[in-house]
Write an enzyme that holds these catalytic residues in place. Structure first.
Site, PDB file in Angstrom:
ATOM      1  N   MET A 134       0.896  -1.224   0.140  1.00 51.82           N
ATOM      2  CA  MET A 134      -0.069  -0.150  -0.257  1.00 51.82           C
ATOM      3  C   MET A 134       0.947   1.177   0.017  1.00 51.82           C
ATOM      4  O   MET A 134       1.956   1.238   0.870  1.00 51.82           O
ATOM      5  CB  MET A 134      -0.903   0.025   1.231  1.00 51.82           C
ATOM      6  CG  MET A 134      -1.581   1.516   1.539  1.00 51.82           C
ATOM      7  SD  MET A 134      -2.603   1.213   3.066  1.00 51.82           S
ATOM      8  CE  MET A 134      -1.284   0.964   4.246  1.00 51.82           C
ATOM      9  N   ASP A 136       0.089   5.768  -1.016  1.00 51.21           N
ATOM     10  CA  ASP A 136      -0.525   7.053  -0.601  1.00 51.21           C
ATOM     11  C   ASP A 136      -2.121   6.753  -0.270  1.00 51.21           C
ATOM     12  O   ASP A 136      -2.870   5.970  -0.927  1.00 51.21           O
ATOM     13  CB  ASP A 136      -0.686   7.830  -1.944  1.00 51.21           C
ATOM     14  CG  ASP A 136       0.527   7.986  -2.607  1.00 51.21           C
ATOM     15  OD1 ASP A 136       1.697   7.437  -2.404  1.00 51.21           O
ATOM     16  OD2 ASP A 136       0.468   8.587  -3.803  1.00 51.21           O
ATOM     17  N   GLU A 314       4.775  16.107  -5.594  1.00 51.75           N
ATOM     18  CA  GLU A 314       3.730  15.031  -5.458  1.00 51.75           C
ATOM     19  C   GLU A 314       2.714  15.435  -4.790  1.00 51.75           C
ATOM     20  O   GLU A 314       2.750  16.220  -3.673  1.00 51.75           O
ATOM     21  CB  GLU A 314       4.325  13.705  -5.280  1.00 51.75           C
ATOM     22  CG  GLU A 314       5.444  13.318  -6.211  1.00 51.75           C
ATOM     23  CD  GLU A 314       5.817  12.072  -6.093  1.00 51.75           C
ATOM     24  OE1 GLU A 314       5.874  10.938  -6.777  1.00 51.75           O
ATOM     25  OE2 GLU A 314       6.198  11.496  -4.903  1.00 51.75           O
TER      26      GLU A 314
HETATM   27  N1  DQQ Z   1       2.520   8.006  -5.596  1.00 49.86           N
HETATM   28  C1  DQQ Z   1       1.609   7.895  -6.512  1.00 49.86           C
HETATM   29  C2  DQQ Z   1       1.833   9.077  -7.272  1.00 49.86           C
HETATM   30  C3  DQQ Z   1       2.049  10.090  -6.485  1.00 49.86           C
HETATM   31  C4  DQQ Z   1       3.101   9.228  -5.588  1.00 49.86           C
HETATM   32  C5  DQQ Z   1       1.866   6.430  -7.293  1.00 49.86           C
HETATM   33  C6  DQQ Z   1       3.684   9.805  -4.334  1.00 49.86           C
HETATM   34  O1  DQQ Z   1       0.299   9.604  -7.777  1.00 49.86           O
HETATM   35  O2  DQQ Z   1       2.816  11.123  -7.022  1.00 49.86           O
HETATM   36  O3  DQQ Z   1       1.722   5.560  -6.564  1.00 49.86           O
HETATM   37  O4  DQQ Z   1       3.884   8.894  -3.359  1.00 49.86           O
END
Ligand code: DQQ
Length: 647
Positions: A134, A136, A314
């Site tokens: 897991m 975000d 991000e």
């Molecule tokens: N994780 C996601 C992206 C984000 C990044 C991809 C940040 O959308 O930028 O798993 O941890």
């Protein structure tokens, strides 16, 4: 609550031993947005070892992308104590989701983890999927009686990849029911991943979900989804808008640097705006799009904010906080009694930084209140890609953050899962300092407290370590207050250290005039393993006393393939305040909150001996000259109920 049963040992702490049915949305429309950059700000951001400082240099003017890229930028100083970052396999060009530092693995000496040890690491009251990877938090919201939590999930294993949206619901954000995946990669525009995104609740009750899809050509495209059936309180089925993608990367921006749409806020004209993170060269950017129907968007000419030398931004979060109320605010709130917080997740160092500032809706710009632009970390340990939402049920803003592992990928594969979410935290502006946010575990978590124990006014002499007579502390909520001997505080002006940084210090083993002192958790009786949460008071060059809140993981585990950094930062302590900390211990995660949540630290620690009934708590004081008076309340915590997905 009993009197303290304390044993005092007089030896100080030693250093490390080794060290598609659809719900209609608002009015239909034409093509998606596009456009070009015009206004830019150039900023000088200096991030010091622990707290990040952003020094804004100048001027908004009409320049093109190339000149933006050429601007000077901030210096980000990384602290990794010389350890080597190890990738969890994420391809180049995008963030390394587990850029943690591990030690022994790089020497080809993986630790012989036993099943017993690995089983203990799984948490009792933090949110976790039943298995696998897991990352975000995505689209958290309260809707029709349930808190919904979505998350980046790899259903194929305990490593980063194949990302889709997991989904769970709860009535209290403590006990959860896992539901079927909300969104999977089933369209050309999200064939390579359903990445992060956010929810917006519309005034008429509709739910808008915006997310980044990774296309069959690896382009980061923004997409719209919505519940198939709004009368289903569990919102199990989701529909992807047939007109997706709704936003392409802007001209001049790399197709792999444009992601993570925010919750939308409503302007005074009744239009909606979102921001999306990006970068140009080394400059982090926050683009703003405006929409009336969530199907067609216009790129606004101004950037909400930008900062040179910060790299890719991000998971931006942008939300209001009240300057005079204890209530949280709806994301669209604005006005004189409101400040706006900008949070960016800096891909390069995998940390979340925020600044409190002012949003000018007419100009569509946000600027930090402090001209020096002090950027503060939400958390000085493991805490990334966080996201807030407004909980209309209780009138509060809630923060969720992804807590990654800091052991080896091999160990993650053995245990069959990787990552935890933070305990959801209520977020408020600290009206006393005006510079910090206060983060505090949601009150619902207190319902897990079992019969507690209280230890009042324990004198902890310089050099003492005092075990607290409590049952195993593998799952615990601990609140502690400390008062430092006043004579020692006064005398310290003559001798205390000039500068102090947790990361560069000797941690709990250091011996200073006024510290360190605090708690040792997840410690076996011989303290061959221990994790500290401590304060250290030092004297600044101006002659003032400065308090730091730190954690020392250097002795947290006998294992050689886990991160053992010392983390922490300055914590403001105001006149008349006692030093206070709250710690949530939940097996391999320890979350610490100092001074009501002004400074927070989250650790992932992997003891091999201080586990099950051998996990104990101690008070310690490694100061050379000051005694401290400590009062501690400690509750063992019961486990949450997690209902598996019965799909
Ligand atoms: N994780 C996601 C992206 C984000 C990044 C991809 C940040 O959308 O930028 O798993 O941890």
């Amino acid at each position: 609550m009993g009197a303290p049963e304390a044993t005092v040992t007089d030896h100080p702490i030693e250093g490390p031993s080794n060290s598609s049915s659809s719900t209609p949305l608002l009015r239909g429309g034409g093509d998606g947005g596009g456009g070009h950059l015009r206004s830019r700000s150039s900023r000088r951001l200096v991030i010091a070892t622990i707290s990040l400082s952003c020094i804004l240099v100048v001027a908004f003017c009409c320049i093109d992308l190339l000149s933006l890229i050429a601007k000077p930028g901030p210096v980000i100083e990384h602290v990794n104590n010389g350890a080597v970052p190890v990738s969890s396999g994420r391809p180049e060009g995008v963030s390394d989701e587990s850029s943690h530092t591990v030690i022994g693995e790089t020497k080809g000496l993986p630790y012989p983890w036993t099943k017993n040890m690995l089983t203990w690491q799984r948490t009792g009251f933090h949110f976790q999927p039943e298995k696998n990877w897991m990352n975000d938090p995505n689209g958290p919201m309260y809707y029709n009686g349930f808190y919904h939590f979505f998350y980046q999930y790899n259903q194929k294993g305990a490593v980063w990849g194949n990302l889709v949206w997991g989904h769970a619901v709860s009535e209290d954000m403590v006990h959860w029911t896992h539901l079927p995946l909300a969104m999977v990669s089933d369209q050309w525009y999200d064939q390579n991943g359903v990445w992060s995104g956010s929810a917006t609740l519309l005034p008429d009750g509709q739910v808008v979900m915006l997310y980044t899809g990774i296309s069959n050509e690896s382009a980061q495209l923004q997409n719209l989804a919505y519940p198939a059936n709004l009368s289903d309180p569990l919102l199990i089925d989701w529909v992807k808008y047939p007109g997706n993608p709704i936003i392409d990367p802007p001209k001049g921006i790399d197709k792999e640097d444009f992601r993570d749409p925010t919750t939308a806020w409503r302007t005074s004209e009744g239009k909606w705006r979102i921001t999306i993170g990006s970068k140009a060269g080394r400059t982090g950017l926050a683009f703003v799009y405006e929409t009336e129907d969530f199907k067609t968007y216009r790129l606004l000419p101004e950037l909400l904010h930008s900062a040179s030398e910060t790299g890719m931004w991000e998971c931006i979060d942008f939300f209001p906080v009240s300057i005079n109320s204890e209530n949280g605010l709806d994301t669209s709130a604005n006005g004189e009694e409101v400040k706006h917080v900008m949070k960016v997740s800096v891909q390069d160092d995998q940390r979340d930084y925020y600044v409190i500032g002012t949003y000018d809706e007419a100009a569509n710009t946000w600027s930090p209140d402090n001209p020096a632009g002090i950027w503060i970390q939400y958390d000085y340990g493991k805490f990334y890609a966080s996201k807030t939402f407004y909980d209309q049920k209780k009138g509060r803003r809630i923060l969720w953050g992804w807590i990654s592992e800091s052991d080896s990928e091999k160990a993650d594969l053995l245990k069959g899962w990787a990552s935890v979410q933070s305990i959801p935290r209520t977020l408020l502006l600290d009206q006393k300092t005006g510079t910090h946010l206060l983060q505090w575990p949601v009150e619902e978590i207190e319902g897990l407290r079992l019969h507690g124990k209280e230890f009042n006014n324990i004198k902890v002499d310089a050099g003492a370590v005092i075990p607290l007579d409590v049952a195993s502390s593998s799952q615990a909520d601990v609140v502690a207050e400390f008062e430092v001997d006043k004579a020692a505080l006064a005398a310290a002006e003559l001798v205390a250290d000039q500068e102090f940084s947790c990361a560069d210090s000797g941690g709990a083993a250091q011996r200073g005039y006024l510290g360190p002192f605090g708690l040792l958790v997840l410690a076996d009786l011989s303290r061959s393993e221990q994790t500290s949460m401590h304060f250290y008071i030092s004297k600044t060059s101006g002659g003032n006393l400065k308090t730091s809140f730190c954690t020392d993981q250097s002795r947290s585990s006998e294992a050689n393939d886990v991160n053992k950094e010392i983390y922490g930062s300055f914590v403001p302590v105001l006149e008349g305040e006692k030093l206070s900390m709250r710690i949530l211990v939940d097996h391999s995660i320890v979350e610490g909150f100092a001074q009501g949540g002004r400074t927070c630290i989250t650790s992932r620690v992997y003891p091999t001996r201080a586990i099950y009934q051998n996990a104990h708590i101690f008070l310690f004081n490694n100061a050379t000259n000051a005694s401290v008076l400590a009062s501690v309340k400690m509750w063992p915590m019961s486990s949450t109920t997690i209902h598996p997905n019965s799909d």
